[in-house]
Scaffold this active site. Structure first.
Site, mmCIF file in Angstrom:
data_model
loop_
_atom_site.group_PDB
_atom_site.id
_atom_site.type_symbol
_atom_site.label_atom_id
_atom_site.label_comp_id
_atom_site.label_asym_id
_atom_site.label_seq_id
_atom_site.Cartn_x
_atom_site.Cartn_y
_atom_site.Cartn_z
ATOM 1 N N THR A 165 0.829 -1.209 0.000
ATOM 2 C CA THR A 165 0.000 0.000 0.000
ATOM 3 C C THR A 165 0.858 1.251 0.000
ATOM 4 O OG1 THR A 165 -1.673 -1.238 1.232
ATOM 5 C CG2 THR A 165 -1.908 1.164 1.185
ATOM 6 N N TYR B 184 6.470 -11.929 4.437
ATOM 7 C CA TYR B 184 5.336 -11.309 3.742
ATOM 8 C C TYR B 184 4.803 -12.307 2.718
ATOM 9 C CZ TYR B 184 2.634 -7.439 1.659
ATOM 10 O OH TYR B 184 1.635 -6.619 1.196
ATOM 11 N N LYS C 180 2.896 -11.746 7.763
ATOM 12 C CA LYS C 180 1.696 -11.075 7.293
ATOM 13 C C LYS C 180 1.168 -11.897 6.128
ATOM 14 C CE LYS C 180 -0.286 -7.065 4.973
ATOM 15 N NZ LYS C 180 -0.072 -5.764 4.320
ATOM 16 N N ILE D 64 -2.531 -6.352 9.661
ATOM 17 C CA ILE D 64 -1.773 -5.280 8.991
ATOM 18 C C ILE D 64 -2.504 -5.062 7.679
ATOM 19 C CG2 ILE D 64 0.460 -4.484 8.124
ATOM 20 C CD1 ILE D 64 1.754 -6.798 9.736
#
Length: 312
Positions: free
Chosen positions: A49, A140, A170, A213
């Protein structure tokens, strides 16, 4: 999960930019402080993001140093440091450690597709050994974007080889069964599992995960914090319903420019619409759709942002 370093609600923070696409450090630091005052326990900066891979190596250092210099505490920041290059990943992780960050979020090496678990294990082993400890590494898992997933076997090998360093994950896959499997296999060892999807916050906390998150936490974190604090009951259920609705609203248009549009209207600062190519700002029609969807979801107005556009 008790004692998670980033337990709770973490926004995958948008990165403010100037018209020439350079980082707008004043505006970004202000946004980070607003997020921390409105429901966030921590911030995932320079992730998907935050358009990390649209920024250069030196820019990523500048952004982290810039918001720290403007009063954002290092202890709440989880910078994204994963690059296709081993060297860049190591240096960005060392840099985050030197700035006082407690953890970093690391993509797998994503340019070459289909690497073996042995290859990924070797790559992460080099990262850990070259960084030298002193900072937690969060994996990730975002196979739709990176095309390089983390298998349970690989995570288990990394945890055995580097206990206390490979600290969590995440999971932005949207596959809750995968999140649950990681909790079931590894939470007993202190492995922190964070959902990248708002709709799973209440569920993952109940199952022993650490929190979330998420991109939509740029606008809905105060509701996520209710879920984190209350866990169950009518208030938590109602807040989770808002999280579900805001996630749906955020993905009704292209996610990153859509969230920028919401923050631009909420703050009255057109600069929030600035986004690096290949992303593009929303059209006027898309922008109105995004705004109306977020209003219907119950996330607006955003406290403390003035809401100049609220009456429009």
């Amino acid at each position: 999960m008790k004692d998670a370093l980033f337990g709770g609600v973490n926004a995958a923070a948008l990165t403010a930019m100037k018209p020439d696409f350079s980082p707008d450090l004043d505006r970004f630091a202000g946004h980070c402080k607003w997020l921390l005052a409105n429901g966030c326990n921590g911030l995932g900066i320079l992730g998907t993001t935050g358009e990390a891979n649209s920024f250069g190596f030196d820019e990523r250092k500048e952004i982290l140093e810039g918001i720290l210099a403007r009063g954002v505490p290092a202890s709440v920041l989880m910078p994204g440091t994963g690059c296709a290059s081993l060297t860049d990943t190591v240096e960005l992780t060392k840099h985050a450690k030197a700035q006082g960050c407690r953890g970093v979020l690391v993509l797998p090496p994503f340019y070459y597709k289909g690497p073996s678990d042995d290859g990924l294990f070797a790559w992460f082993s080099e990262v850990v050994n070259r960084v030298g400890g002193g900072i937690a590494i969060y994996l990730y898992h975002f196979p739709q974007q990176s095309a390089v997933p983390f298998s349970l076997d690989l995570i288990g090998r990394l945890l055995k080889a580097f206990p206390g360093v490979i600290k969590g994950v995440k999971d932005s896959s949207g596959d809750y069964a995968n999140m649950k499997a990681m909790i079931d296999h590894f939470a007993k060892d202190g492995f922190e599992v964070y959902s990248g999807s708002d709709e799973f916050v209440q569920r993952i906390l109940a199952d022993g995960g650490a929190g979330c998150i998420t991109a939509a936490s740029n606008v809905n974190a105060r509701f996520g914090q209710v879920v984190y604090q209350k866990r169950t009951g009518a208030e938590a259920d109602a807040a989770q319903a808002v999280l579900n609705a805001t996630r749906k609203a955020a993905t009704a248009v292209p996610l990153i420019p859509g969230l920028r549009e919401i923050i631009a209207r909420a703050t009255g600062h057109d600069g929030w619409r600035t986004i690096r190519p290949p992303h593009l700002p929303l059209s006027a029609e898309q922008g109105q759709k995004a705004w109306e969807a977020m209003q219907a979801a119950g996330a607006l107005p955003l406290p403390g942002l003035g809401m100049k556009a609220a009456a429009e």
